[in-house]
Design a protein around this motif. Structure first.
Motif, PDB file in Angstrom:
ATOM      1  N   LEU A  35       0.800  -1.218   0.000  1.00  8.42           N
ATOM      2  CA  LEU A  35       0.000   0.000   0.000  1.00  8.42           C
ATOM      3  C   LEU A  35       0.833   1.269   0.000  1.00  8.42           C
ATOM      4  N   GLY A  36       0.766   1.970  -1.111  1.00  4.77           N
ATOM      5  CA  GLY A  36       1.424   3.255  -1.234  1.00  4.77           C
ATOM      6  C   GLY A  36       2.892   3.215  -1.594  1.00  4.77           C
ATOM      7  N   SER A  37       3.530   2.059  -1.520  1.00  4.75           N
ATOM      8  CA  SER A  37       4.969   2.013  -1.781  1.00  4.75           C
ATOM      9  C   SER A  37       5.313   1.763  -3.248  1.00  4.75           C
ATOM     10  N   VAL A  38       4.362   1.272  -4.019  1.00  6.06           N
ATOM     11  CA  VAL A  38       4.580   1.032  -5.446  1.00  6.06           C
ATOM     12  C   VAL A  38       3.823   2.116  -6.217  1.00  6.06           C
ATOM     13  N   PRO A  39       4.525   2.931  -6.986  1.00  6.85           N
ATOM     14  CA  PRO A  39       3.833   4.001  -7.709  1.00  6.85           C
ATOM     15  C   PRO A  39       2.877   3.457  -8.766  1.00  6.85           C
ATOM     16  N   VAL A  40       1.724   4.097  -8.878  1.00  2.00           N
ATOM     17  CA  VAL A  40       0.732   3.734  -9.881  1.00  2.00           C
ATOM     18  C   VAL A  40       0.862   4.740 -11.025  1.00  2.00           C
ATOM     19  N   THR A  41       0.936   4.228 -12.247  1.00  2.00           N
ATOM     20  CA  THR A  41       1.046   5.094 -13.416  1.00  2.00           C
ATOM     21  C   THR A  41      -0.290   5.144 -14.154  1.00  2.00           C
ATOM     22  N   LEU A  42      -0.451   6.133 -14.994  1.00  2.00           N
ATOM     23  CA  LEU A  42      -1.684   6.319 -15.747  1.00  2.00           C
ATOM     24  C   LEU A  42      -2.022   5.103 -16.599  1.00  2.00           C
ATOM     25  N   ASP A  43      -0.997   4.434 -17.132  1.00  2.00           N
ATOM     26  CA  ASP A  43      -1.231   3.258 -17.974  1.00  2.00           C
ATOM     27  C   ASP A  43      -0.993   1.944 -17.234  1.00  2.00           C
ATOM     28  N   GLY A  44      -0.855   2.025 -15.915  1.00  2.00           N
ATOM     29  CA  GLY A  44      -0.653   0.815 -15.111  1.00  2.00           C
ATOM     30  C   GLY A  44      -1.881  -0.086 -15.138  1.00  2.00           C
ATOM     31  N   ARG A  45      -1.662  -1.340 -14.781  1.00  2.00           N
ATOM     32  CA  ARG A  45      -2.747  -2.333 -14.741  1.00  2.00           C
ATOM     33  C   ARG A  45      -2.711  -3.076 -13.420  1.00  2.00           C
ATOM     34  N   ASP A  46      -3.891  -3.388 -12.891  1.00  2.00           N
ATOM     35  CA  ASP A  46      -3.945  -4.226 -11.703  1.00  2.00           C
ATOM     36  C   ASP A  46      -3.979  -5.691 -12.144  1.00  2.00           C
ATOM     37  N   VAL A  47      -4.146  -6.606 -11.226  1.00  3.38           N
ATOM     38  CA  VAL A  47      -4.096  -8.031 -11.563  1.00  3.38           C
ATOM     39  C   VAL A  47      -5.218  -8.461 -12.509  1.00  3.38           C
TER      40      VAL A  47
END
Length: 128
Positions: A27-39
């Motif tokens: 939680l919060g330690s991995v940056p999320v990018t605009l084109d990122g994908r979840d599982v």
């Protein structure tokens, strides 16, 4: 007592707020990018549509989010916006060129979903 002016979250803050979906263990330690994908293949745009955060949706579209990204159950952001009956998001997605005919695993396109709902949601698709 004077009220503080309400400030809106930045793009980075909005993306960071998706971290609970994208990397719950970190939680919060991995940056999320605009084109990122979840599982499940969902993008931050999908997440904010499900959460009903129209402000974030508009910010992500303006920042260049993939408006035709295929996520969980092969649904695009437009599928979700129609399901949520979020007319502001639907209009923004259509204006940005979102595809209306992609068929999800439920064998429905956003246009077909809108036809089923009828009313104002259906009217958004009339001249498209």
């Amino acid at each position: 007592m004077p009220q503080k002016s309400k400030t809106r979250e930045t793009l980075e803050e909005l993306l960071a707020s998706c971290s609970d979906t994208f990397s719950p263990a970190e939680l919060g330690s991995v940056p999320v990018t605009l084109d990122g994908r979840d599982v499940d293949g969902e993008t931050p745009l999908h997440v904010m549509l499900w959460r009903g955060n129209t402000y974030a949706v508009l910010q992500f579209i303006e920042a260049g989010a993939d408006i035709n990204a295929v996520g969980d159950m092969a649904e695009t952001p437009l599928h979700i916006a129609v399901k949520q009956q979020n007319s502001v998001a639907i209009e923004a997605l259509l204006k940005a060129g979102a595809g209306m005919s992609h068929v999800s695993e439920f064998r429905q396109s956003p246009r077909e979903l809108a036809d089923e709902l009828g009313g104002d949601i259906r009217r958004l698709f009339v001249n498209q």
